[in-house]
Every structure is written in C-alpha cells, then in structure tokens.
Design a protein around this motif. Structure first.
Motif, PDB file in Angstrom:
ATOM      1  N   GLN A   6      60.162  25.453  23.103  1.00 59.16           N
ATOM      2  CA  GLN A   6      61.362  26.174  22.691  1.00 59.16           C
ATOM      3  C   GLN A   6      61.662  25.928  21.216  1.00 59.16           C
ATOM      4  N   TRP A   7      61.509  24.659  20.784  1.00 64.27           N
ATOM      5  CA  TRP A   7      61.717  24.334  19.372  1.00 64.27           C
ATOM      6  C   TRP A   7      60.767  25.122  18.490  1.00 64.27           C
ATOM      7  N   LEU A   8      59.483  25.161  18.875  1.00 60.42           N
ATOM      8  CA  LEU A   8      58.486  25.862  18.066  1.00 60.42           C
ATOM      9  C   LEU A   8      58.775  27.361  18.011  1.00 60.42           C
ATOM     10  N   ILE A  59      59.308  29.590  14.583  1.00 62.19           N
ATOM     11  CA  ILE A  59      58.542  30.809  14.280  1.00 62.19           C
ATOM     12  C   ILE A  59      59.490  31.950  13.950  1.00 62.19           C
ATOM     13  N   THR A  60      60.528  32.114  14.768  1.00 56.43           N
ATOM     14  CA  THR A  60      61.503  33.181  14.552  1.00 56.43           C
ATOM     15  C   THR A  60      62.251  32.981  13.239  1.00 56.43           C
ATOM     16  N   ASP A  61      62.639  31.727  12.971  1.00 59.10           N
ATOM     17  CA  ASP A  61      63.348  31.418  11.726  1.00 59.10           C
ATOM     18  C   ASP A  61      62.502  31.738  10.501  1.00 59.10           C
ATOM     19  N   HIS A 117      56.447  37.194  13.685  1.00 55.38           N
ATOM     20  CA  HIS A 117      56.546  37.791  15.017  1.00 55.38           C
ATOM     21  C   HIS A 117      56.138  36.769  16.062  1.00 55.38           C
ATOM     22  N   TYR A 118      57.019  36.491  17.011  1.00 57.68           N
ATOM     23  CA  TYR A 118      56.783  35.491  18.053  1.00 57.68           C
ATOM     24  C   TYR A 118      56.410  36.155  19.373  1.00 57.68           C
ATOM     25  N   LEU A 127      51.192  30.432   7.397  1.00 59.51           N
ATOM     26  CA  LEU A 127      51.690  31.789   7.605  1.00 59.51           C
ATOM     27  C   LEU A 127      53.053  31.972   6.940  1.00 59.51           C
ATOM     28  N   ARG A 128      53.888  30.935   7.025  1.00 60.87           N
ATOM     29  CA  ARG A 128      55.228  30.982   6.450  1.00 60.87           C
ATOM     30  C   ARG A 128      55.166  31.132   4.931  1.00 60.87           C
TER      31      ARG A 128
END
Length: 416
Positions: free
Chosen positions: A47-49, A53-55, A59-60, A109-110
């Motif tokens: 859930q944390w990960l 990703i969303t933050d 695309h998650y 990716l970020r």
C-alpha cells in the motif's frame, strides 16, 4: 524532448524511501524486518509503495499475483523495458535485499518524469511478490512468466502449513487471478534489476559496480545415510556401521569433487544435518543432511550431480551404509543478455565508475525473467558481504553510483 544524459538520481529521496520502508515490519527487539510475503506487514508495504507511485505522477497498476507496477509511458507501442525486484523479506531481514532494486527503479522513472523525458519505449517498474519463498519462491515473477498453474495455486503452502490461497483470500484477493498475471514475452524488450551483491567480492575489492554476466543454477538434495545404531561402549570401532562417519567422509570429498568436476564458479554446501538417534552414548544409525550445489553452467551441474552420487555410493559401500537421496529443487542457470550487459558496461564507463563483470551466486527474479526475455543485473557492494540480517548494508555513495548507472541505462534502452 530532453536528452537526459546528465540526469542524476535524487539520493536524499532514495534514502528517505529506503528508511521509511524499513520501518514497515521492523522488530523493536532485534531490529530485523519481518515482512514475509502476504503478511499484514507486506500488504502494508504494498500500500505504501502504491501511494509513492501515485504521488510520483506515474501510472499505477497491480495484477492477480499482487505484483505492483509503475509506468512511464512511451511515445510508441514498441516492446517495453522493465526494471524491478521485490519488497518482501526473509524473517529478521535487512533493509536492502530486494527493496533497493524497487526503490531505485521508482527513482529512475520518477526522475525521468520530472525532467520531462518521454521515452520511446514504455518504462515499467515491477515489484514482484514472494521472491523470498514463503510459499516456495518467486511466486510473483513465475506468475508473470506464465509458470503457475491451478494445481500449484491450490497446494502452495508455507512452513507453518498456511495455504497461499487462504492467505490471499484473507486479504480479499482471488488466488486464481494469478493465472491472469502472465505477460506476452514479445511485449517486453528486456528486464533489468539492481541488487546488493549479498557477498564480499565487491566490498573487498573496493569496486562500486558489479555487472552480472550469469546467474547461477542450483540443485538441492536431501540425503540419507543409514547405518546401524548401537552402544557406544560395547561396539568395537571396526564393527560399526556409523552413519555419521559416512557424512564426515563425504564432507572431506566435497572439495575434491568440486576441483575435479566443477569450475571456479562452483559451490557446494552441507547446511543442515540431523543425527539419529542423537544420544551421546549411541553410535549414529541415521544421518540426514542437505546438499546445495551451484554453478552457472547446466553441464557442470550435471557433472557435479553425477560425481556426488558416485562419491556417496562409494562411501556407503565402504562404511556398510545405505545411501538414498531426493532432489528437492533444481533451478536452471541463466545468462544475462550480451546486448544488455554491453549497455550496462557502456553507461558505467561513461559515468567514470570502476566495475567488474561477475556471476550471481544467488537466485533472483531476474533468473525467472531470463527464461522469457533478455535480462541484465547491476550489483552494488554489501558491507562485509552480509545479507539476510539486520547487519545488511551498502554505502550511500555506492547506492547512488548503482542508481545512476541504472538511470542512464534505462534512458538509453528506452530510446533504442
């Protein structure tokens, strides 16, 4: 579109992510991390990960094996480039095994997304489920590679007898959805993974980067030597059928077998032994032990298997023992793709970093992925060669070096 050749990772953000994730499942008593696959701690980490990703504006998604993905979408529908590892742990783990590869992949990716770099090929980070083997090992990557079937899903269990399907249902997931996690190999250009070495070679050599050329294969046996239990005081030495002495003879044969039939990449380990009846005043009548044998060549593994069987048979005859064995597992060696290895070396050289090519003596998700797509791996040093313990660590400077090699390699491969 920006070139990105001078782009660097944000080390402070990597630090924050690693140290934050390390708190999930960490024991206050021994400081070890207990985030075994599909436990509550593992699900919390997933859930944390997903939130990270969303933050990041990526695309998650997740699949039926609970593999988590982040995408930096490309301008074409060419086969995509994958990067990944896992965030589940062994009991009493350290902070980096698996986790480092996922966090670095996310950061790569970020950073490209923040820099406005649009790759030609979609870049996808994937965090595989259960690499560490609570339910047998590599469940997530095996599902991804199409190696899971309904029978396995129905019967996979952990050492406490907990069924995988029951654990997934406990979290509200259909276990048989894992059958839908398989990807078409032709949709993937290659898979890359960054990992701590989990051994002492890079640390002792003071080299920051290892480029993996081959991932070891292995077989594991359970071996039984059966003799005759008898009184330790009344049975003359020459009249004993001592099972333990058979094991002692075999242990001394291991170096000879490796020298004559193995290679410089061969390893053999007797890691677990049980002696029965197990009394101080009784000649051992039964010894059961494990044998773990590894090499990067399937042919060498076959030669070692034959040589170890012959050695055990000869010892059993000489000691008047019965010899039996059962093969518990076999994993085929996998070679890293030449083109991917060359790309990793090129980017490492352009960054001015020292490196050495080397084998991986441990199995990784890359080994499973190597059965369907080209793969490559980066190693960074493990302090004192330690892993699978709270002492596991890598210098931040080495993590930064490995992450920048991964960033530039992903940038390069995504434009090919």
């Amino acid at each position: 579109m920006l070139d990105g050749s001078n782009l660097k990772v944000n080390l402070e953000r990597i630090k924050t992510d690693i140290l934050t994730l390390a708190e999930i499942g960490q024991s206050s008593e021994d400081r070890g991390i207990y985030r075994m696959a599909f436990t509550d701690a593992d699900m919390q980490a997933k859930q944390w990960l997903s939130q990270r990703i969303t933050d990041a504006g990526l695309h998650y998604s997740s699949d039926g094996a609970l593999n988590l993905s982040a995408e930096l979408r490309g301008s074409t529908d060419q086969p995509r480039v994958l990067v990944g590892s896992h965030i589940d742990t062994v009991p009493c783990a350290g902070a980096l095994d698996g986790t480092l590869g996922v966090i670095v992949g996310l950061e790569c990716l970020r950073r490209m997304h923040e820099a406005g770099i649009e790759p030609q090929r979609t870049l996808e980070l994937i965090a595989f489920s259960d690499e560490e083997g609570r339910f047998g090992g590599m469940f997530g990557s095996q599902s991804f590679a199409g190696m899971i079937n309904p029978e396995r899903l129905a019967t996979m269990k952990d050492l406490d007898g907990v069924l995988l399907q029951d654990e997934l249902r406990r979290h509200g997931h259909d276990p048989f959805a894992a059958l839908e996690a398989a990807r078409a190999p032709d949709s993937i250009a290659c898979y890359l993974e960054l990992h701590i070495e989990q051994g002492p070679v890079l640390d002792r050599s003071h080299i920051p980067i290892g480029i993996v050329d081959e991932i070891t294969g292995l077989f594991t046996w359970s071996v039984w030597l059966r003799g005759e239990a008898n009184h330790a005081g009344t049975t003359p030495m020459e009249m004993r059928n001592d099972a333990f002495m058979g094991l002692a003879d075999f242990a001394h044969e291991v170096p000879r077998v490796l020298e004559e039939n193995g290679s410089d990449r061969s390893r053999a380990t007797i890691g677990k032994v049980q002696i029965l009846p197990g009394a101080a005043n009784t000649v051992p009548g039964l010894v059961e032990f494990s044998l773990d044998v590894r090499d990067t060549s399937e042919g060498v593994l076959e030669e070692l298997s034959s040589a170890f069987r012959k050695a055990l048979s000869a010892i059993a005859r000489r000691r008047h023992l019965m010899f039996e064995f059962e093969q518990k597992s076999f994993i085929t060696p996998v070679a890293c793709d030449t083109n991917v290895v060359e790309a990793l070396i090129k980017q490492t050289q352009q960054l001015g970093l020292d490196y050495q090519t080397m084998p991986s003596g441990a199995a990784h998700d890359a080994q499973i992925m190597g059965g369907i797509v080209p793969i490559g791996m980066i190693f960074v040093p493990s302090k004192n060669g330690q892993s699978h313990s709270p002492a596991e660590w890598t210098a931040w400077s080495d993590i930064e070096a490995g992450a920048n090699v991964m960033l530039q390699t992903l940038r390069y491969l995504s434009q090919c």
